[in-house]
Design a protein around this motif. Structure first.
Motif, PDB file in Angstrom:
ATOM      1  N   UNK A 265      -0.420  -9.724  45.411  1.00 18.37           N
ATOM      2  CA  UNK A 265      -0.433  -8.968  44.164  1.00 18.37           C
ATOM      3  C   UNK A 265      -1.732  -9.192  43.387  1.00 18.37           C
ATOM      4  N   UNK A 266      -2.370  -8.090  43.006  1.00 16.12           N
ATOM      5  CA  UNK A 266      -3.590  -8.078  42.201  1.00 16.12           C
ATOM      6  C   UNK A 266      -4.787  -8.695  42.906  1.00 16.12           C
ATOM      7  N   UNK A 267      -4.684  -8.892  44.196  1.00 13.85           N
ATOM      8  CA  UNK A 267      -5.834  -9.332  44.987  1.00 13.85           C
ATOM      9  C   UNK A 267      -5.984  -8.379  46.167  1.00 13.85           C
ATOM     10  N   UNK A 268      -6.701  -7.263  45.969  1.00 13.38           N
ATOM     11  CA  UNK A 268      -6.834  -6.268  47.036  1.00 13.38           C
ATOM     12  C   UNK A 268      -7.852  -6.702  48.077  1.00 13.38           C
ATOM     13  N   UNK A 269      -7.855  -6.041  49.201  1.00 11.19           N
ATOM     14  CA  UNK A 269      -8.964  -6.211  50.143  1.00 11.19           C
ATOM     15  C   UNK A 269     -10.241  -5.792  49.433  1.00 11.19           C
ATOM     16  N   UNK A 270     -11.327  -6.491  49.723  1.00 10.69           N
ATOM     17  CA  UNK A 270     -12.561  -6.266  48.996  1.00 10.69           C
ATOM     18  C   UNK A 270     -13.753  -6.702  49.826  1.00 10.69           C
ATOM     19  N   UNK A 271     -14.870  -6.072  49.584  1.00 10.22           N
ATOM     20  CA  UNK A 271     -16.102  -6.377  50.306  1.00 10.22           C
ATOM     21  C   UNK A 271     -17.009  -7.224  49.431  1.00 10.22           C
ATOM     22  N   UNK A 272     -17.535  -8.306  49.998  1.00 10.17           N
ATOM     23  CA  UNK A 272     -18.502  -9.083  49.233  1.00 10.17           C
ATOM     24  C   UNK A 272     -18.381 -10.575  49.420  1.00 10.17           C
ATOM     25  N   UNK A 273     -18.844 -11.301  48.420  1.00 13.28           N
ATOM     26  CA  UNK A 273     -18.975 -12.748  48.455  1.00 13.28           C
ATOM     27  C   UNK A 273     -17.655 -13.431  48.797  1.00 13.28           C
ATOM     28  N   UNK A 274     -17.683 -14.235  49.844  1.00 15.14           N
ATOM     29  CA  UNK A 274     -16.562 -15.081  50.235  1.00 15.14           C
ATOM     30  C   UNK A 274     -15.337 -14.331  50.740  1.00 15.14           C
ATOM     31  N   UNK A 275     -15.399 -13.001  50.814  1.00 14.46           N
ATOM     32  CA  UNK A 275     -14.253 -12.249  51.316  1.00 14.46           C
ATOM     33  C   UNK A 275     -14.331 -12.122  52.834  1.00 14.46           C
ATOM     34  N   UNK A 276     -13.214 -12.284  53.522  1.00 12.82           N
ATOM     35  CA  UNK A 276     -13.212 -12.117  54.980  1.00 12.82           C
ATOM     36  C   UNK A 276     -13.163 -10.652  55.401  1.00 12.82           C
ATOM     37  N   UNK A 277     -12.989  -9.743  54.450  1.00 14.12           N
ATOM     38  CA  UNK A 277     -12.821  -8.335  54.783  1.00 14.12           C
ATOM     39  C   UNK A 277     -14.153  -7.674  55.135  1.00 14.12           C
ATOM     40  N   UNK A 278     -14.132  -6.811  56.123  1.00 12.81           N
ATOM     41  CA  UNK A 278     -15.304  -6.015  56.500  1.00 12.81           C
ATOM     42  C   UNK A 278     -14.849  -4.592  56.793  1.00 12.81           C
ATOM     43  N   UNK A 279     -15.747  -3.624  56.657  1.00 10.44           N
ATOM     44  CA  UNK A 279     -15.363  -2.252  57.005  1.00 10.44           C
ATOM     45  C   UNK A 279     -14.902  -2.109  58.448  1.00 10.44           C
ATOM     46  N   UNK A 280     -15.629  -2.716  59.380  1.00 11.60           N
ATOM     47  CA  UNK A 280     -15.267  -2.583  60.795  1.00 11.60           C
ATOM     48  C   UNK A 280     -13.867  -3.095  61.081  1.00 11.60           C
ATOM     49  N   UNK A 281     -13.477  -4.175  60.402  1.00 13.35           N
ATOM     50  CA  UNK A 281     -12.182  -4.798  60.687  1.00 13.35           C
ATOM     51  C   UNK A 281     -11.047  -4.255  59.821  1.00 13.35           C
ATOM     52  N   UNK A 282     -11.354  -3.826  58.614  1.00 16.93           N
ATOM     53  CA  UNK A 282     -10.279  -3.570  57.648  1.00 16.93           C
ATOM     54  C   UNK A 282     -10.249  -2.176  57.024  1.00 16.93           C
ATOM     55  N   UNK A 283     -11.340  -1.443  57.084  1.00 14.32           N
ATOM     56  CA  UNK A 283     -11.319  -0.099  56.495  1.00 14.32           C
ATOM     57  C   UNK A 283     -10.430   0.828  57.329  1.00 14.32           C
ATOM     58  N   UNK A 284      -9.757   1.732  56.640  1.00 12.98           N
ATOM     59  CA  UNK A 284      -8.869   2.704  57.291  1.00 12.98           C
ATOM     60  C   UNK A 284      -9.493   4.089  57.164  1.00 12.98           C
ATOM     61  N   UNK A 285      -9.582   4.799  58.294  1.00 11.24           N
ATOM     62  CA  UNK A 285     -10.145   6.144  58.310  1.00 11.24           C
ATOM     63  C   UNK A 285      -9.057   7.141  58.673  1.00 11.24           C
ATOM     64  N   UNK A 286      -8.913   8.176  57.838  1.00 10.19           N
ATOM     65  CA  UNK A 286      -7.966   9.253  58.093  1.00 10.19           C
ATOM     66  C   UNK A 286      -8.716  10.573  58.143  1.00 10.19           C
TER      67      UNK A 286
END
Length: 401
Positions: A265-286
């Motif tokens: 809650x209130x902590x979305x996936x995000x790109x940047x400092x210290x985040x493990x999220x990346x577009x290649x791994x986590x972005x969704x394309x429709x």
């Protein structure tokens, strides 16, 4: 003030177990550095009269460099678009080298009177595209729109600047789309473009000084299929809790919306400092097929945390009807023959921002954010005072010369 410490894994891909410290105003994800997502105390600022919110702004296009000559999409379809913005507080100025330092003395203008000082932010020698709204950023072009939501609590950290991250990623994302001619030679790949933008943003915020931040991202690219005649097609990219919503006004319904992505809650996936999220791994394309006159909304969570989906649809359809039936001059300040479809979309965006702001500033309103908080066992009432960013774009067919 007592602090509750809870330890949770960030995700299955995280190499560490971060700590979460929960207190009355903020949930923070702490590890080697900090990612924070603010839970504002609207009622505190409203009671004290110290709200730092600013009046909304609006427009139909976001600036591009004067010397720029972006390629035109080969698609026979394009966006007529407008945007509206409301910032809960003024955006922080971009630091050097993104923004030129002011003159340091009265003698400077005398020795440099022949030079034109460009006050617009730049990166790698080029003007940064888009517009900043608090910690959000939006971009509007003929075939690509986007809305990024920077995580504002980075402002509490030294060298934290979420607005810089949200704007740079959107800038480099748009550039990557242009450089690929919007997928003219192959199938469009917005996730690849976003990954490239992410890498360029990391490079730009590393030297000569490091600037910390994270941002969500969502964008919509308008293209067409290979049928005869061609049909408009949207490539929609989502990472985090901003949202793309596609509305069919004549049917008064949603035909598509993105799904929010959360760690918790209130902590979305995000790109940047210290985040493990990346577009290649986590972005969704429709990829979805749409129709002419469908409306595409790119919105930060300042809208979706305060208005339910049916309220957004009703507001958009009602605004479009008002634009068509009421006095255009009264609504836009232009004569009927001068007003454009883009002016109509700007009006739609403005009305949606007004509706979201009304709930955001009401400490007793029912809101989606309150409902989510209650589901998590948190006692939060009313709307969520946040930056509110809306791009409203209507699909149109280009005139045949």
């Amino acid at each position: 003030m007592p602090i509750l410490q809870v330890r949770l894994p960030l995700s299955t891909k995280s190499p560490f177990l971060p700590s979460i410290f929960i207190h009355s105003t903020r949930i923070c994800l702490l590890s080697r550095s900090t990612i924070c997502h603010t839970i504002p105390r609207r009622w505190d600022s409203l009671r004290s009269g110290k709200s730092q919110s600013r009046e909304p702004t609006a427009g139909t296009t976001t600036p591009i460099p004067d010397e720029s000559n972006p390629p035109r999409s080969k698609s026979p379809f394009y966006f007529e678009a407008g945007y509206a913005l409301f910032a809960k507080r003024a955006s922080r100025p971009f630091p050097p080298p993104f923004l030129s330092k002011p003159n340091s003395s009265f003698s400077d203008p005398l020795s440099s009177h022949h030079k034109s000082v460009d006050k617009r932010p730049h990166v790698f020698g080029e003007m940064i595209r888009g517009i900043t709204n608090g910690d959000d950023a939006v971009l509007v072009s003929e075939n690509f729109i986007g809305a990024n939501d920077g995580v504002g609590a980075w402002a509490t950290k030294e060298h934290g600047h979420a607005a810089l991250w949200s704007r740079l990623i959107l800038h480099f994302w748009a550039l990557a789309a242009e450089q690929d001619a919007y997928g003219a030679k192959s199938v469009p790949d917005p996730v690849k473009w976003l990954q490239k933008a992410f890498e360029k943003t990391k490079e730009a915020t590393s030297n000569p000084n490091e600037w910390l931040g994270t941002t969500t991202a969502c964008g919509a690219l308008l293209a067409s299929d290979s049928e005869n005649p061609p049909h408009p097609v949207l490539y929609i990219t989502q990472l985090g809790d901003s949202q793309i919503l596609v509305i069919r006004p004549r049917e008064k319904r949603t035909i598509f919306k993105t799904t929010e992505q959360w760690h918790w809650f209130d902590c979305p996936r995000q790109l940047g400092t210290n985040s493990p999220d990346t577009p290649n791994d986590n972005a969704v394309l429709d990829k979805i097929e749409i129709e002419e006159d469908d409306v595409v909304l790119a919105m930060s969570d300042g809208v979706v945390d305060n208005l339910w989906e049916h309220e957004v649809v009703e507001n958009v359809v009602e605004s479009m009807n008002r634009w068509e039936e009421d006095d255009v001059k009264k609504l836009s300040g232009k004569e009927p023959g001068e007003a454009t479809y883009a002016d109509g979309m700007r009006f739609v965006a403005q009305e949606l921002v007004k509706a979201a702001r009304k709930i955001a500033e009401d400490p007793f309103a029912e809101s989606p954010y309150m409902e989510k908080a209650v589901d998590e066992g948190l006692s939060i009432e009313g709307g969520k005072l946040d930056d509110i960013s809306v791009v409203a774009a209507q699909c149109k067919r280009r005139a045949i010369p």
